[in-house]
Design a protein around this motif. Structure first.
Motif, PDB file in Angstrom:
ATOM      1  N   TYR A   1       9.074   4.403  14.821  1.00 27.99           N
ATOM      2  CA  TYR A   1       8.845   4.031  13.609  1.00 27.99           C
ATOM      3  C   TYR A   1       7.392   5.075  13.554  1.00 27.99           C
ATOM      4  O   TYR A   1       6.770   5.506  14.184  1.00 27.99           O
ATOM      5  N   ASP A   2       6.869   5.149  12.256  1.00 31.43           N
ATOM      6  CA  ASP A   2       5.745   6.007  11.321  1.00 31.43           C
ATOM      7  C   ASP A   2       4.759   5.555  11.310  1.00 31.43           C
ATOM      8  O   ASP A   2       4.314   4.529   9.956  1.00 31.43           O
ATOM      9  N   PRO A   3       3.693   5.412  12.036  1.00 28.10           N
ATOM     10  CA  PRO A   3       2.132   4.723  11.886  1.00 28.10           C
ATOM     11  C   PRO A   3       1.870   5.739  10.581  1.00 28.10           C
ATOM     12  O   PRO A   3       0.742   4.589   9.770  1.00 28.10           O
ATOM     13  N   GLY A   4       2.233   6.732  10.252  1.00 26.88           N
ATOM     14  CA  GLY A   4       1.354   7.269   8.950  1.00 26.88           C
ATOM     15  C   GLY A   4       1.590   6.320   6.872  1.00 26.88           C
ATOM     16  O   GLY A   4       0.561   6.586   6.964  1.00 26.88           O
ATOM     17  N   ILE A   5       1.937   5.200   7.622  1.00 24.87           N
ATOM     18  CA  ILE A   5       2.548   4.334   6.081  1.00 24.87           C
ATOM     19  C   ILE A   5       0.681   4.091   5.992  1.00 24.87           C
ATOM     20  O   ILE A   5       0.580   3.457   5.159  1.00 24.87           O
ATOM     21  N   VAL A   6       0.957   3.411   7.433  1.00 26.24           N
ATOM     22  CA  VAL A   6      -0.781   2.638   7.595  1.00 26.24           C
ATOM     23  C   VAL A   6      -2.099   3.873   7.001  1.00 26.24           C
ATOM     24  O   VAL A   6      -2.629   3.306   6.780  1.00 26.24           O
ATOM     25  N   ASP A   7      -1.874   4.783   7.749  1.00 26.53           N
ATOM     26  CA  ASP A   7      -2.178   6.019   6.907  1.00 26.53           C
ATOM     27  C   ASP A   7      -2.412   6.157   6.065  1.00 26.53           C
ATOM     28  O   ASP A   7      -3.728   5.827   5.764  1.00 26.53           O
ATOM     29  N   ALA A   8      -1.586   6.014   4.822  1.00 23.33           N
ATOM     30  CA  ALA A   8      -1.459   6.746   3.662  1.00 23.33           C
ATOM     31  C   ALA A   8      -1.972   5.243   2.434  1.00 23.33           C
ATOM     32  O   ALA A   8      -3.098   4.721   1.723  1.00 23.33           O
ATOM     33  N   ALA A   9      -2.080   3.600   3.278  1.00 20.18           N
ATOM     34  CA  ALA A   9      -2.793   2.612   2.890  1.00 20.18           C
ATOM     35  C   ALA A   9      -4.015   2.079   3.166  1.00 20.18           C
ATOM     36  O   ALA A   9      -4.596   2.414   1.929  1.00 20.18           O
ATOM     37  N   ALA A  10      -5.059   3.141   3.884  1.00 21.35           N
ATOM     38  CA  ALA A  10      -6.421   3.164   4.165  1.00 21.35           C
ATOM     39  C   ALA A  10      -6.270   4.418   3.132  1.00 21.35           C
ATOM     40  O   ALA A  10      -7.575   4.008   2.058  1.00 21.35           O
ATOM     41  N   ALA A  11      -5.784   5.140   3.096  1.00 19.62           N
ATOM     42  CA  ALA A  11      -6.257   6.256   1.685  1.00 19.62           C
ATOM     43  C   ALA A  11      -6.297   5.828   0.877  1.00 19.62           C
ATOM     44  O   ALA A  11      -7.080   6.655  -0.108  1.00 19.62           O
ATOM     45  N   ALA A  12      -5.400   4.878  -0.116  1.00 16.66           N
ATOM     46  CA  ALA A  12      -5.303   4.840  -1.115  1.00 16.66           C
ATOM     47  C   ALA A  12      -6.538   3.811  -1.392  1.00 16.66           C
ATOM     48  O   ALA A  12      -7.120   4.021  -1.850  1.00 16.66           O
TER      49      ALA A  12
END
Length: 428
Positions: free
Chosen positions: A270-281
């Motif tokens: 799993y790539d948890p970076g998707i959560v970071d991307a949502a937070a950055a947006a």
């Protein structure tokens, strides 16, 4: 002298005001004066969550005599010290010329919905077509692919809301993705397939793979992080001046981690970076709504299948919705959990309902009107109703005559057409 508003007045109006005074003789109205003023057109939310869009007021009065010279020199946004300094149909309130309904007059408040730039970020990974599902709960109808249901929901949603939502489209992975377990399964185009903009339904349908497409087109992995990054970057550049949001529609956990050491970990982890991307947006003012398609609970199996192992998809989609600032207040799921085709469209409509509220604030008239009705397109809704339960019409949401909420079909028409006229009539 200057008058003051009571508790019913909510903030300043960012709008375009137009005052048209008419004098009546023998039952026929003739134009006496016209004044216009332009203020900020950006929408703002009031303390009670009601919304102002772009607005205008046109008022008519039976008062005799011409005020042409005064009206031409003074507009509704000018400062004032007395009513004489305001155009007909306006009064000096707290140092500003504002709408004043007087006897034998009428006025119309035009409420234009606050537009939203909305990017649809759609998962077209191979799992969308690798099996069929019961899309309608009817055992007598054939099962179809999840992709066909997603495509149908996007088509209906875009056609309904293209006039009020500035829609765009990001596909992940890109159309050039393959089913090979290499980086070729993970591409995401550097820019959206369709940029956000008004009346883009036809462009979105042209860019969306056909509803009956199979694994030769609907293929690849689930590079959700990259897709959200592309969407957020585009909205930051193109959505200035509008409310902005992303809708992520997916049936799987993100993989394709750009830092993966090999192909096995690239797909099975799993790539948890998707959560970071949502937070950055969200830090840029862009919310991310999540629609899960046929999402199962529990940890995924630890097998080599191109899907992240040991992941509870409910938990990871919850995390994206929370980080993106669009979590539901529901202990069962923080994302919109769709288990049939109607629920996919219903989830999209629920997002539109949040982004396009049907409650708004006009200007509180200084005298009670005899009647108020709302016109939307060709429909006329007299009122008010006591509540919105089962009602196609409108109601007041607070004391006075300025806080309105559209109900049922009136709300649906307002969201689709983007404007409503509120007609105030004052008795002689």
């Amino acid at each position: 002298m200057t008058r003051s508003r009571g508790a019913g007045w909510v903030g300043s109006v960012a709008s375009v005001f137009a005052a048209i005074a008419t004098s009546c003789a023998g039952g026929e109205a003739t134009t006496a004066a016209t004044a216009t003023a332009t203020a900020s057109a950006s929408a703002s939310s009031t303390s009670d969550s009601l919304t102002r869009g772009s607005t205008s007021v046109a008022s008519s009065s039976t008062s005799e005599g011409s005020a042409t010279e005064t009206a031409a020199a003074t507009t509704a946004s000018d400062g004032c010290q007395s009513d004489r300094e305001c155009p007909p149909g306006f009064a000096c309130v707290d140092g500003q010329c504002e709408f004043d309904g007087g006897p034998c007059s009428g006025a119309t408040w035009r409420q234009e919905i606050a537009r939203v730039a909305l990017l649809l970020v759609i998962d077209k990974s191979g799992s969308m077509v690798d099996s069929s599902w019961d899309h309608d709960g009817d055992p007598d109808t054939p099962s179809i692919t999840r992709w066909r249901s997603v495509a149908a929901a996007i088509e209906g949603f875009a056609a309904t809301h293209e006039a009020t939502l500035e829609l765009g489209l990001v596909l992940f992975p890109g159309l050039d993705a393959t089913s090979e377990p290499t980086l070729a399964a993970c591409p995401v185009a550097a820019s959206p397939a369709v940029a956000v903009g008004p009346m883009h339904a036809a462009m979105i349908l042209d860019a969306l793979p056909d509803a009956d497409a199979g694994p030769e087109t609907i293929a690849g992995a689930t590079p959700g992080r990259a897709a959200l990054e592309v969407a957020a970057s585009h909205l930051a550049a193109e959505g200035e001046g509008l409310a902005r949001a992303i809708v992520l529609v997916t049936d799987g956990a993100a993989n394709c981690d750009p830092d993966a050491v090999d192909d096995l970990s690239r797909f099975e982890t799993y790539d948890p970076g998707i959560v970071d991307a949502a937070a950055a947006a969200l830090s840029d003012g862009i919310r991310t709504f999540v629609v899960g398609v046929d999402v199962a609970k529990g940890a995924s199996p630890g097998i080599v299948d191109g899907e992240p192992d040991g992941v509870d998809l409910h938990e990871v989609l919850d995390a994206v919705a929370i980080a993106g600032g669009a979590a539901l207040d529901d202990p069962a799921a923080k994302f919109l959990d769709a288990h049939d085709e109607a629920a996919i469209l219903g989830s999209l409509e629920a997002i539109a309902a949040e982004l396009l509220p049907c409650a708004f604030v006009t200007i509180e008239p200084l005298a009670p009107p005899c009647s108020v009705e709302v016109r939307i397109g060709e429909s006329v809704y007299p009122g008010p109703a006591e509540s919105c339960d089962g009602v196609d019409g409108w109601r007041y949401t607070a004391g006075g005559y300025a806080h309105l909420e559209l109900c049922g079909q009136a709300c649906a028409e307002y969201r689709a057409l983007g404007a409503a006229d509120v007609d105030y009539d004052f008795c002689c």
